[in-house]
Design an enzyme around this catalytic site. Structure first.
Site, PDB file in Angstrom:
ATOM      1  N   GLU A  50      -4.810  13.439   6.616  1.00 53.98           N
ATOM      2  CA  GLU A  50      -3.573  12.780   6.201  1.00 53.98           C
ATOM      3  C   GLU A  50      -2.921  11.989   7.328  1.00 53.98           C
ATOM      4  O   GLU A  50      -1.765  11.583   7.226  1.00 53.98           O
ATOM      5  CB  GLU A  50      -2.607  13.823   5.646  1.00 53.98           C
ATOM      6  CG  GLU A  50      -3.138  14.584   4.446  1.00 53.98           C
ATOM      7  CD  GLU A  50      -3.059  13.805   3.141  1.00 53.98           C
ATOM      8  OE1 GLU A  50      -1.988  13.227   2.871  1.00 53.98           O
ATOM      9  OE2 GLU A  50      -4.056  13.782   2.388  1.00 53.98           O
ATOM     10  N   HIS A  78       3.346  17.710   4.330  1.00 54.95           N
ATOM     11  CA  HIS A  78       2.857  17.266   5.639  1.00 54.95           C
ATOM     12  C   HIS A  78       3.696  17.950   6.714  1.00 54.95           C
ATOM     13  O   HIS A  78       4.855  18.299   6.485  1.00 54.95           O
ATOM     14  CB  HIS A  78       2.984  15.743   5.811  1.00 54.95           C
ATOM     15  CG  HIS A  78       2.098  14.953   4.912  1.00 54.95           C
ATOM     16  ND1 HIS A  78       2.555  13.876   4.180  1.00 54.95           N
ATOM     17  CD2 HIS A  78       0.771  15.061   4.626  1.00 54.95           C
ATOM     18  CE1 HIS A  78       1.555  13.374   3.479  1.00 54.95           C
ATOM     19  NE2 HIS A  78       0.467  14.074   3.732  1.00 54.95           N
ATOM     20  N   LEU A 102       3.185  10.846  -8.817  1.00 52.61           N
ATOM     21  CA  LEU A 102       1.750  11.029  -8.603  1.00 52.61           C
ATOM     22  C   LEU A 102       1.398  12.120  -7.607  1.00 52.61           C
ATOM     23  O   LEU A 102       0.234  12.501  -7.503  1.00 52.61           O
ATOM     24  CB  LEU A 102       1.134   9.707  -8.112  1.00 52.61           C
ATOM     25  CG  LEU A 102       1.211   8.517  -9.067  1.00 52.61           C
ATOM     26  CD1 LEU A 102       0.732   7.251  -8.358  1.00 52.61           C
ATOM     27  CD2 LEU A 102       0.374   8.777 -10.307  1.00 52.61           C
ATOM     28  N   CYS A 139       8.050   9.111   7.705  1.00 52.94           N
ATOM     29  CA  CYS A 139       6.945   8.700   6.833  1.00 52.94           C
ATOM     30  C   CYS A 139       6.680   7.207   6.936  1.00 52.94           C
ATOM     31  O   CYS A 139       5.538   6.759   6.802  1.00 52.94           O
ATOM     32  CB  CYS A 139       7.270   9.037   5.377  1.00 52.94           C
ATOM     33  SG  CYS A 139       7.088  10.780   4.942  1.00 52.94           S
TER      34      CYS A 139
END
Length: 446
Positions: A174, A249, A21, A370
């Site tokens: 984010e 990121h 995705l 993460c």
């Protein structure tokens, strides 16, 4: 005041799968439609939490979000009983069912940006959930994130949990994946460092292949909302060409902690100016910045993206040195492994490297950094946190058994159409809220 950094890791949810995705995330796209193992994914993350807790680090856990999101599917026009909604979505728009089923909330570095009480205008710990508006499957997370954070950090005299910024591209946020904090000691005032990919209202370089998800305007808004001191807030732009190389990121190309910045030489636009600004702000607080810049000749950007060297946790040990927590892919890349051996053998602040198997998360583009949200807490603030979220022997055993009881060991994208998966997930999450003492957290419980 005495303070420590706590890491709150996301517990991988029962619908962990590889739907590809995340455009711009090389690992996510390259593993699209392969089979996932939710049980292994959850256990890999839980074991990392437990091992770090055993080493003396403050380690908490954040629960998964409810997936599939029936709220999203109904908002998108699918109606009927829950099973009918899932069946219609699977038949008419399987990509929307995949978005509604994503377990991406496991990557809590994107859950929020956090500023400790030593930095904020009202001396409370501030949380701003990230709107994550660049991706549908993540844009649905922030309300549940806010609810979860408000349940865990419930004392409003000590904690301020905000709503997300408006979900417009101009304010694309984010979270902590593009933010770090430098300080001499955790309890002392620090310098907060925000990294953005593009600016909506300023002309400047932008990536051309993959989108820049974080804007300068969003970073500045979070800093203003948290009441940060202007002289102790630094903004830097990530190099557009590394975004185009898969660094979606900043925590894929840099990591910082205390007085140390560990980064690739191509991490920032005008890196020397960035280092100078950080050093000056930190110097005004009585601390000296240590920059460990990894040259491209030693570790290329491609090596960094493939191994997730910089998507590591940099943790301060009691003796003042630092420990780097990396995924096992770093040992499987010859250039990265050689660099880490030389790094530890040197006389720098990083003296130890710990390697973890996080393969299931890594295949979706999420390494150790993460999976965790950093929250600096003083003693009084830590005492105000919901007690059942701290990892220890008892909670580890309970969660390990809970995973064994409720999780599948194989899940493919076509399995998302199985209505039993929704029932399994809800049963698991209902039991989890009791284990963690969080009350009625989910829509289906209300």
């Amino acid at each position: 005041m005495n303070a420590k950094e706590a890491n709150f890791d996301g517990l991988v949810g029962p619908t962990h799968n590889y739907a590809g995705l995340s455009f711009g995330n090389v690992a996510s796209l390259s593993n699209e439609k392969s089979d996932a193992n939710p049980k292994a994914a959850a256990k890999q993350g839980l074991r990392k939490m437990k091992q770090l807790a055993d080493l003396g680090f403050a380690q908490g856990v954040l629960p998964p979000q409810e997936r599939p999101s029936l709220r999203l599917l109904r908002e998108l026009g699918f109606s009927g009983k829950d099973a009918d909604v899932i069946a219609k979505a699977a038949r008419q728009a399987p990509e929307l069912l995949a978005a509604a089923s994503s377990a991406s909330a496991m990557w809590t570095a994107n859950a929020a940006t956090v500023s400790p009480s030593a930095d904020t205008g009202d001396a409370r710990v501030h949380f701003t959930p990230a709107n994550l508006c660049s991706k549908l499957h993540r844009a649905i997370e922030h309300e549940s994130t806010r609810r979860t954070l408000a349940a865990i950090f419930a004392d409003e005299a000590r904690f301020a949990v905000h709503d997300a910024l408006p979900g417009t591209p101009a304010l694309g946020d984010e979270g902590a994946a593009n933010h770090t904090r430098f300080c001499a000691e955790y309890g002392a005032p620090g310098v907060e460092f925000f990294v953005y990919g593009r600016a909506e209202y300023r002309r400047g370089p932008e990536p051309t292949r993959f989108p820049a998800r974080q804007t300068f305007e969003a970073s500045r808004a979070v800093a203003h909302r948290h009441g940060l001191r202007e002289e102790a807030t630094i903004y830097a732009q990530q190099r557009p060409d590394v975004i185009d190389a898969g660094v979606f990121h900043n925590d894929v190309i840099a990591v910082g902690n205390r007085d140390t910045l560990f980064c690739h030489e191509h991490a920032f636009v005008d890196p020397q100016a960035v280092y100078d600004a950080l050093a000056a702000s930190l110097g005004a607080l009585g601390a000296q910045l240590n920059v460990i810049e990894v040259p491209d000749r030693a570790v290329s950007v491609a090596d960094a993206v493939g191994s997730y060297l910089f998507n590591s946790q940099l943790l301060a040990r009691e003796d003042g040195t630092q420990m780097l927590v990396v995924p096992q892919e770093c040992r499987e890349n010859a250039n990265v492994a050689a660099y880490l051996d030389a790094l530890v053998a040197g006389n720098g602040p990083i003296r130890d490297v710990r390697v973890f198997d996080l393969r299931e998360s890594m295949k979706n583009g999420g390494g150790p950094a993460c999976l965790r949200l950093r929250v600096v807490l003083n003693d009084a603030e830590r005492a105000a946190v919901k007690p059942n979220v701290w990892i220890g022997d008892a909670l580890f055993a309970s969660l390990d058994a809970w995973i064994d009881k409720h999780y599948r060991d194989r899940l493919s994208p076509v399995d998302l159409a199985d209505p039993a998966l929704l029932d399994e997930s809800r049963t698991a999450l209902d039991e989890l809220t009791q284990i963690l003492g969080l009350g009625s957290l989910y829509d289906f419980q209300r």
